[in-house]
Design a protein around this motif. Structure first.
Motif, PDB file in Angstrom:
ATOM      1  N   LYS A  34      -0.921 -73.022  -5.380  1.00 23.26           N
ATOM      2  CA  LYS A  34      -1.981 -73.444  -6.079  1.00 23.26           C
ATOM      3  C   LYS A  34      -2.967 -72.182  -5.810  1.00 23.26           C
ATOM      4  CE  LYS A  34      -1.359 -78.233  -4.808  1.00 23.26           C
ATOM      5  NZ  LYS A  34      -1.875 -79.413  -4.264  1.00 23.26           N
ATOM      6  N   GLY A  35      -2.963 -71.405  -5.128  1.00 25.17           N
ATOM      7  CA  GLY A  35      -3.869 -70.352  -4.944  1.00 25.17           C
ATOM      8  C   GLY A  35      -4.217 -70.044  -3.321  1.00 25.17           C
ATOM      9  N   LEU A  36      -5.315 -69.449  -3.118  1.00 29.37           N
ATOM     10  CA  LEU A  36      -5.735 -69.272  -1.986  1.00 29.37           C
ATOM     11  C   LEU A  36      -5.786 -70.307  -1.139  1.00 29.37           C
ATOM     12  CD1 LEU A  36      -8.519 -66.695  -2.071  1.00 29.37           C
ATOM     13  CD2 LEU A  36      -6.161 -66.096  -1.414  1.00 29.37           C
ATOM     14  N   LYS A  37      -5.497 -70.566   0.228  1.00 32.18           N
ATOM     15  CA  LYS A  37      -5.310 -71.765   0.841  1.00 32.18           C
ATOM     16  C   LYS A  37      -6.859 -71.896   1.482  1.00 32.18           C
ATOM     17  CE  LYS A  37      -0.945 -72.220   2.706  1.00 32.18           C
ATOM     18  NZ  LYS A  37      -0.103 -72.247   4.160  1.00 32.18           N
ATOM     19  N   PRO A  38      -7.387 -73.069   1.721  1.00 29.47           N
ATOM     20  CA  PRO A  38      -8.727 -73.270   2.132  1.00 29.47           C
ATOM     21  C   PRO A  38      -9.091 -72.485   3.372  1.00 29.47           C
ATOM     22  CG  PRO A  38      -7.737 -75.692   1.535  1.00 29.47           C
ATOM     23  CD  PRO A  38      -6.565 -74.451   1.325  1.00 29.47           C
ATOM     24  N   GLY A  39     -10.215 -71.932   3.517  1.00 27.96           N
ATOM     25  CA  GLY A  39     -10.564 -71.265   4.690  1.00 27.96           C
ATOM     26  C   GLY A  39     -10.277 -70.014   4.742  1.00 27.96           C
ATOM     27  N   ILE A  40      -9.209 -69.445   3.876  1.00 28.80           N
ATOM     28  CA  ILE A  40      -9.090 -68.081   3.623  1.00 28.80           C
ATOM     29  C   ILE A  40      -9.973 -67.281   3.056  1.00 28.80           C
ATOM     30  CG2 ILE A  40      -7.352 -66.525   2.825  1.00 28.80           C
ATOM     31  CD1 ILE A  40      -6.320 -68.156   5.114  1.00 28.80           C
ATOM     32  N   LYS A  41     -10.570 -66.195   3.444  1.00 25.76           N
ATOM     33  CA  LYS A  41     -11.596 -65.233   3.052  1.00 25.76           C
ATOM     34  C   LYS A  41     -11.015 -64.121   2.469  1.00 25.76           C
ATOM     35  CE  LYS A  41     -15.015 -67.867   4.862  1.00 25.76           C
ATOM     36  NZ  LYS A  41     -15.892 -68.785   3.757  1.00 25.76           N
ATOM     37  N   ALA A  42     -11.658 -63.625   1.399  1.00 27.02           N
ATOM     38  CA  ALA A  42     -11.158 -62.268   0.673  1.00 27.02           C
ATOM     39  C   ALA A  42     -10.980 -61.214   1.678  1.00 27.02           C
ATOM     40  CB  ALA A  42     -12.173 -62.010  -0.368  1.00 27.02           C
ATOM     41  N   GLY A  43     -11.949 -61.017   2.618  1.00 27.77           N
ATOM     42  CA  GLY A  43     -11.986 -59.978   3.580  1.00 27.77           C
ATOM     43  C   GLY A  43     -10.682 -59.710   4.499  1.00 27.77           C
ATOM     44  N   GLU A  44     -10.051 -61.093   4.916  1.00 30.10           N
ATOM     45  CA  GLU A  44      -8.862 -61.083   5.538  1.00 30.10           C
ATOM     46  C   GLU A  44      -7.734 -60.528   4.660  1.00 30.10           C
ATOM     47  OE1 GLU A  44      -7.891 -65.044   7.638  1.00 30.10           O
ATOM     48  OE2 GLU A  44      -9.518 -65.820   6.354  1.00 30.10           O
ATOM     49  N   ILE A  45      -7.604 -60.667   3.481  1.00 25.14           N
ATOM     50  CA  ILE A  45      -6.687 -60.234   2.514  1.00 25.14           C
ATOM     51  C   ILE A  45      -6.738 -58.918   2.191  1.00 25.14           C
ATOM     52  CG2 ILE A  45      -5.388 -60.492   0.413  1.00 25.14           C
ATOM     53  CD1 ILE A  45      -6.327 -63.564   0.591  1.00 25.14           C
ATOM     54  N   ILE A  46      -8.012 -58.396   2.141  1.00 23.86           N
ATOM     55  CA  ILE A  46      -8.307 -57.071   1.919  1.00 23.86           C
ATOM     56  C   ILE A  46      -7.945 -56.212   3.064  1.00 23.86           C
ATOM     57  CG2 ILE A  46     -10.333 -55.399   1.579  1.00 23.86           C
ATOM     58  CD1 ILE A  46     -11.548 -57.708  -0.209  1.00 23.86           C
ATOM     59  N   ALA A  47      -8.047 -56.666   4.293  1.00 24.41           N
ATOM     60  CA  ALA A  47      -7.610 -55.847   5.327  1.00 24.41           C
ATOM     61  C   ALA A  47      -6.338 -55.742   5.629  1.00 24.41           C
ATOM     62  CB  ALA A  47      -8.200 -56.660   6.603  1.00 24.41           C
ATOM     63  N   LEU A  49      -3.939 -56.174   2.925  1.00 20.95           N
ATOM     64  CA  LEU A  49      -3.649 -54.849   1.875  1.00 20.95           C
ATOM     65  C   LEU A  49      -4.001 -53.574   2.292  1.00 20.95           C
ATOM     66  CD1 LEU A  49      -4.546 -57.149  -1.051  1.00 20.95           C
ATOM     67  CD2 LEU A  49      -2.161 -56.752  -0.047  1.00 20.95           C
ATOM     68  N   LYS A  50      -4.979 -53.109   2.849  1.00 15.02           N
ATOM     69  CA  LYS A  50      -5.428 -51.941   3.112  1.00 15.02           C
ATOM     70  C   LYS A  50      -4.610 -51.476   4.301  1.00 15.02           C
ATOM     71  CE  LYS A  50     -10.501 -51.701   2.040  1.00 15.02           C
ATOM     72  NZ  LYS A  50     -11.716 -51.401   2.096  1.00 15.02           N
ATOM     73  N   GLN A  51      -4.507 -52.216   5.435  1.00 18.31           N
ATOM     74  CA  GLN A  51      -3.471 -51.852   6.427  1.00 18.31           C
ATOM     75  C   GLN A  51      -2.109 -51.512   6.113  1.00 18.31           C
ATOM     76  OE1 GLN A  51      -3.887 -54.292   9.866  1.00 18.31           O
ATOM     77  NE2 GLN A  51      -2.305 -53.203  10.939  1.00 18.31           N
ATOM     78  N   ASP A  52      -1.349 -52.569   5.440  1.00 15.03           N
ATOM     79  CA  ASP A  52      -0.180 -52.626   5.168  1.00 15.03           C
ATOM     80  C   ASP A  52       0.560 -51.792   4.206  1.00 15.03           C
ATOM     81  OD1 ASP A  52       0.056 -54.354   7.421  1.00 15.03           O
ATOM     82  OD2 ASP A  52       1.024 -55.647   6.664  1.00 15.03           O
ATOM     83  N   PHE A  53      -0.460 -51.867   3.064  1.00 18.20           N
ATOM     84  CA  PHE A  53      -0.035 -51.111   1.764  1.00 18.20           C
ATOM     85  C   PHE A  53      -0.942 -49.840   1.261  1.00 18.20           C
ATOM     86  CE2 PHE A  53       1.469 -55.439   1.660  1.00 18.20           C
ATOM     87  CZ  PHE A  53       2.710 -55.203   1.330  1.00 18.20           C
ATOM     88  N   ASP A  54      -1.974 -49.746   2.203  1.00 15.22           N
ATOM     89  CA  ASP A  54      -2.858 -48.389   1.815  1.00 15.22           C
ATOM     90  C   ASP A  54      -3.666 -48.651   0.685  1.00 15.22           C
ATOM     91  OD1 ASP A  54      -4.136 -46.264   2.910  1.00 15.22           O
ATOM     92  OD2 ASP A  54      -2.677 -44.955   1.847  1.00 15.22           O
ATOM     93  N   LEU A  55      -3.980 -49.963   0.130  1.00 20.28           N
ATOM     94  CA  LEU A  55      -4.552 -50.114  -1.000  1.00 20.28           C
ATOM     95  C   LEU A  55      -6.223 -49.645  -0.850  1.00 20.28           C
ATOM     96  CD1 LEU A  55      -3.007 -53.090  -2.481  1.00 20.28           C
ATOM     97  CD2 LEU A  55      -2.715 -50.839  -3.041  1.00 20.28           C
ATOM     98  N   GLY A  56      -6.915 -49.295  -1.771  1.00 24.93           N
ATOM     99  CA  GLY A  56      -8.138 -49.286  -1.790  1.00 24.93           C
ATOM    100  C   GLY A  56      -8.962 -50.519  -1.954  1.00 24.93           C
ATOM    101  N   HIS A  57     -10.195 -50.553  -1.960  1.00 26.19           N
ATOM    102  CA  HIS A  57     -10.926 -51.719  -1.764  1.00 26.19           C
ATOM    103  C   HIS A  57     -10.821 -52.527  -3.364  1.00 26.19           C
ATOM    104  CE1 HIS A  57     -13.829 -55.045  -0.527  1.00 26.19           C
ATOM    105  NE2 HIS A  57     -14.320 -54.728  -1.732  1.00 26.19           N
ATOM    106  N   GLY A  58     -10.869 -51.823  -4.422  1.00 23.14           N
ATOM    107  CA  GLY A  58     -10.854 -52.233  -5.661  1.00 23.14           C
ATOM    108  C   GLY A  58      -9.405 -53.021  -5.988  1.00 23.14           C
ATOM    109  N   HIS A  59      -8.368 -52.062  -5.508  1.00 21.11           N
ATOM    110  CA  HIS A  59      -7.161 -52.612  -5.921  1.00 21.11           C
ATOM    111  C   HIS A  59      -6.790 -53.838  -5.174  1.00 21.11           C
ATOM    112  CE1 HIS A  59      -6.733 -48.508  -7.640  1.00 21.11           C
ATOM    113  NE2 HIS A  59      -5.856 -49.334  -8.422  1.00 21.11           N
TER     114      HIS A  59
END
Length: 76
Positions: A34-47, A49-59
């Motif tokens: 259905k999408g993001l689970k309740p309570g999950i913040k974008a910042g958690e996912i961004i962190a 993706l940056k750590q594991d995949f070396d993505l920049g903020h926009g990506h």
């Protein structure tokens, strides 16, 4: 740059498709069909993706939008 161009660049950099990112996010407990689970913040996912995949903020935000369902593959 179109949304699809962001996804294409992410796939080129990581070797992961949008479908694979959805599966990885589900495996980490961030999202479900259905999408993001309740309570999950974008910042958690961004962190993650940056750590594991070396993505920049926009990506990383493009993946968040994909997971939220606010954007989909092929969007401009």
């Amino acid at each position: 740059m179109s949304f699809q161009a962001y996804l294409d660049n992410i796939q080129t950099k990581t070797g992961k498709t949008p479908t694979q990112f959805r599966s990885l996010a589900a495996g980490k407990g961030y999202a479900d069909a259905k999408g993001l689970k309740p309570g999950i913040k974008a910042g958690e996912i961004i962190a993650w993706l940056k750590q594991d995949f070396d993505l920049g903020h926009g990506h990383a935000m493009a993946i968040v939008a994909l997971l939220k369902g606010s954007k989909k593959e092929g969007d401009k």
